[in-house]
Design a protein around this motif. Sequence first.
Motif, PDB file in Angstrom:
ATOM      1  N   LEU A 288       0.841  -1.199   0.000  1.00  0.00           N
ATOM      2  CA  LEU A 288       0.000   0.000   0.000  1.00  0.00           C
ATOM      3  C   LEU A 288       0.875   1.248   0.000  1.00  0.00           C
ATOM      4  N   PRO A 289       0.606   2.191  -0.885  1.00  0.00           N
ATOM      5  CA  PRO A 289       1.448   3.394  -0.949  1.00  0.00           C
ATOM      6  C   PRO A 289       1.365   4.213   0.341  1.00  0.00           C
ATOM      7  N   GLY A 290       2.507   4.552   0.885  1.00  0.00           N
ATOM      8  CA  GLY A 290       2.552   5.362   2.093  1.00  0.00           C
ATOM      9  C   GLY A 290       2.239   4.614   3.365  1.00  0.00           C
ATOM     10  N   VAL A 291       2.140   3.273   3.283  1.00  0.00           N
ATOM     11  CA  VAL A 291       1.798   2.446   4.440  1.00  0.00           C
ATOM     12  C   VAL A 291       2.940   1.474   4.710  1.00  0.00           C
ATOM     13  N   THR A 292       3.362   1.386   5.965  1.00  0.00           N
ATOM     14  CA  THR A 292       4.419   0.460   6.363  1.00  0.00           C
ATOM     15  C   THR A 292       3.823  -0.766   7.038  1.00  0.00           C
ATOM     16  N   ASP A 293       4.642  -1.806   7.201  1.00  0.00           N
ATOM     17  CA  ASP A 293       4.191  -2.977   7.963  1.00  0.00           C
ATOM     18  C   ASP A 293       3.834  -2.571   9.386  1.00  0.00           C
ATOM     19  N   GLY A 294       4.549  -1.569   9.903  1.00  0.00           N
ATOM     20  CA  GLY A 294       4.238  -1.074  11.234  1.00  0.00           C
ATOM     21  C   GLY A 294       2.862  -0.448  11.317  1.00  0.00           C
ATOM     22  N   ASP A 295       2.428   0.211  10.249  1.00  0.00           N
ATOM     23  CA  ASP A 295       1.079   0.782  10.221  1.00  0.00           C
ATOM     24  C   ASP A 295       0.023  -0.315  10.320  1.00  0.00           C
ATOM     25  N   LEU A 296       0.235  -1.412   9.602  1.00  0.00           N
ATOM     26  CA  LEU A 296      -0.746  -2.501   9.601  1.00  0.00           C
ATOM     27  C   LEU A 296      -0.865  -3.153  10.977  1.00  0.00           C
ATOM     28  N   THR A 297       0.226  -3.251  11.699  1.00  0.00           N
ATOM     29  CA  THR A 297       0.165  -3.855  13.031  1.00  0.00           C
ATOM     30  C   THR A 297      -0.306  -2.865  14.082  1.00  0.00           C
ATOM     31  N   ALA A 298      -0.121  -1.560  13.815  1.00  0.00           N
ATOM     32  CA  ALA A 298      -0.504  -0.547  14.797  1.00  0.00           C
ATOM     33  C   ALA A 298      -1.949  -0.093  14.657  1.00  0.00           C
ATOM     34  N   ALA A 299      -2.545  -0.273  13.469  1.00  0.00           N
ATOM     35  CA  ALA A 299      -3.865   0.303  13.193  1.00  0.00           C
ATOM     36  C   ALA A 299      -4.975  -0.369  13.987  1.00  0.00           C
ATOM     37  N   THR A 300      -4.928  -1.699  14.076  1.00  0.00           N
ATOM     38  CA  THR A 300      -5.972  -2.465  14.740  1.00  0.00           C
ATOM     39  C   THR A 300      -5.503  -3.915  14.863  1.00  0.00           C
ATOM     40  N   ASP A 301      -6.366  -4.803  15.359  1.00  0.00           N
ATOM     41  CA  ASP A 301      -5.950  -6.192  15.578  1.00  0.00           C
ATOM     42  C   ASP A 301      -6.407  -7.132  14.464  1.00  0.00           C
ATOM     43  N   HIS A 302      -6.836  -6.590  13.336  1.00  0.00           N
ATOM     44  CA  HIS A 302      -7.173  -7.378  12.149  1.00  0.00           C
ATOM     45  C   HIS A 302      -6.451  -6.775  10.954  1.00  0.00           C
ATOM     46  N   LEU A 303      -6.315  -7.567   9.899  1.00  0.00           N
ATOM     47  CA  LEU A 303      -5.843  -7.052   8.624  1.00  0.00           C
ATOM     48  C   LEU A 303      -7.044  -6.782   7.722  1.00  0.00           C
ATOM     49  N   PRO A 304      -6.946  -5.820   6.831  1.00  0.00           N
ATOM     50  CA  PRO A 304      -8.081  -5.497   5.956  1.00  0.00           C
ATOM     51  C   PRO A 304      -8.233  -6.496   4.820  1.00  0.00           C
ATOM     52  N   VAL A 305      -9.438  -6.588   4.309  1.00  0.00           N
ATOM     53  CA  VAL A 305      -9.732  -7.389   3.110  1.00  0.00           C
ATOM     54  C   VAL A 305     -10.219  -6.422   2.035  1.00  0.00           C
ATOM     55  N   LEU A 306      -9.544  -6.422   0.891  1.00  0.00           N
ATOM     56  CA  LEU A 306      -9.878  -5.517  -0.203  1.00  0.00           C
ATOM     57  C   LEU A 306     -10.269  -6.321  -1.433  1.00  0.00           C
ATOM     58  N   ALA A 307     -11.322  -5.899  -2.117  1.00  0.00           N
ATOM     59  CA  ALA A 307     -11.770  -6.577  -3.339  1.00  0.00           C
ATOM     60  C   ALA A 307     -12.086  -5.558  -4.416  1.00  0.00           C
ATOM     61  N   ALA A 308     -11.806  -5.944  -5.657  1.00  0.00           N
ATOM     62  CA  ALA A 308     -12.268  -5.189  -6.825  1.00  0.00           C
ATOM     63  C   ALA A 308     -13.367  -6.007  -7.481  1.00  0.00           C
ATOM     64  N   LEU A 309     -14.518  -5.380  -7.673  1.00  0.00           N
ATOM     65  CA  LEU A 309     -15.694  -6.062  -8.214  1.00  0.00           C
ATOM     66  C   LEU A 309     -16.144  -5.380  -9.491  1.00  0.00           C
ATOM     67  N   ARG A 310     -16.444  -6.167 -10.497  1.00  0.00           N
ATOM     68  CA  ARG A 310     -16.987  -5.627 -11.747  1.00  0.00           C
ATOM     69  C   ARG A 310     -18.490  -5.865 -11.763  1.00  0.00           C
ATOM     70  N   LEU A 311     -19.249  -4.798 -11.946  1.00  0.00           N
ATOM     71  CA  LEU A 311     -20.717  -4.868 -11.946  1.00  0.00           C
ATOM     72  C   LEU A 311     -21.209  -4.542 -13.352  1.00  0.00           C
ATOM     73  N   PRO A 312     -21.625  -5.529 -14.123  1.00  0.00           N
ATOM     74  CA  PRO A 312     -22.122  -5.250 -15.476  1.00  0.00           C
ATOM     75  C   PRO A 312     -23.423  -4.446 -15.427  1.00  0.00           C
ATOM     76  N   ARG A 313     -23.579  -3.582 -16.401  1.00  0.00           N
ATOM     77  CA  ARG A 313     -24.828  -2.835 -16.493  1.00  0.00           C
ATOM     78  C   ARG A 313     -25.943  -3.761 -16.919  1.00  0.00           C
ATOM     79  N   VAL A 314     -27.102  -3.563 -16.322  1.00  0.00           N
ATOM     80  CA  VAL A 314     -28.265  -4.378 -16.621  1.00  0.00           C
ATOM     81  C   VAL A 314     -28.993  -3.767 -17.808  1.00  0.00           C
ATOM     82  N   SER A 315     -29.267  -4.574 -18.825  1.00  0.00           N
ATOM     83  CA  SER A 315     -29.954  -4.068 -20.008  1.00  0.00           C
ATOM     84  C   SER A 315     -31.405  -3.743 -19.678  1.00  0.00           C
ATOM     85  N   PRO A 316     -31.960  -2.697 -20.271  1.00  0.00           N
ATOM     86  CA  PRO A 316     -33.362  -2.388 -20.060  1.00  0.00           C
ATOM     87  C   PRO A 316     -34.248  -3.552 -20.478  1.00  0.00           C
ATOM     88  N   ALA A 317     -35.326  -3.756 -19.745  1.00  0.00           N
ATOM     89  CA  ALA A 317     -36.243  -4.846 -20.069  1.00  0.00           C
ATOM     90  C   ALA A 317     -36.936  -4.583 -21.389  1.00  0.00           C
TER      91      ALA A 317
END
Length: 271
Positions: free
Chosen positions: A242-271
């Motif tokens: 992560l840009p601008g983020v150190t391993d120390g930031d990840l351990t200092a921020a909270t007691d979990h690691l984040p989960v990140l996802a990229a999702l593609r949502l297709p446009r729904v065609s008009p009925a």
Amino acid sequence: MPLADLPGSSTGPDAAVVRVLSYNIRSMRDDRGALARVIRACAPDVVCIQEAPRFFRWRKAAAWLARETGLVYTTGGATATGPMILTSLRAQVERAEDILLPRVPGLHRRGFATAVLRFGGGHRDTDPTDPTDPRGATNGIRLGVISCHLSLAAAERYDQAGMLLDRLAALDVPYAVAAGDINDRPDGRAFRRIAGQLRDGWATEPWGSEATSTPKDPHQRIDALFASEGVEIIGCGVPAGLPGVTDGDLTAATDHLPVLAALRLPRVSPA
């Protein structure tokens, strides 16, 4: 795996790419600066928070986190007993609701933060004055979101997994995601109940690393993102580089690691 390998947010004539982050922030009791840096570096459109502040001046804490991460408070916090949703300005909020789950004597009451969001309204290839065009400004691409933090007790957690599925279906949207602290591993009954009806992001398209607990000794995956059919999971996992983020930031921020996802949502065609 570097963050650059995960697509950024985008909107096109055929689909929108939306970045969703799930993060247990332990009531912001740790290094708030590190927490804000991690969230900001992930560049999310939607953040499903667990263990948001829920006691004295919790709204002020939520406003601080939104401001420091360039996001907007959408719903949740104390009113959902911990789960909260933040969104970027890309997201149009159609509706939001906080759900309190049945109380089990002797156990912490749980809840869901829920929202229906729209992405990509008013694309240049649409008629923005036509409310029947699902690609237009009035509609856009609808995504239902639930932030959850399930019980530590196995029986209650299993029941809550069923409530989560019911609530997600009740949002009545083309696409839906549920993300949060499941308090269960992938082989657990509650986790398997959710994954039986939704697609587990990491199992479908693993990206980054898997274990979310604990930051100092990642050895188990108890945080997850699940998506409904039709959502294309481009990648999902614990981000690295992560840009601008150190391993120390990840351990200092909270007691979990984040989960990140990229999702593609297709446009729904008009009925």
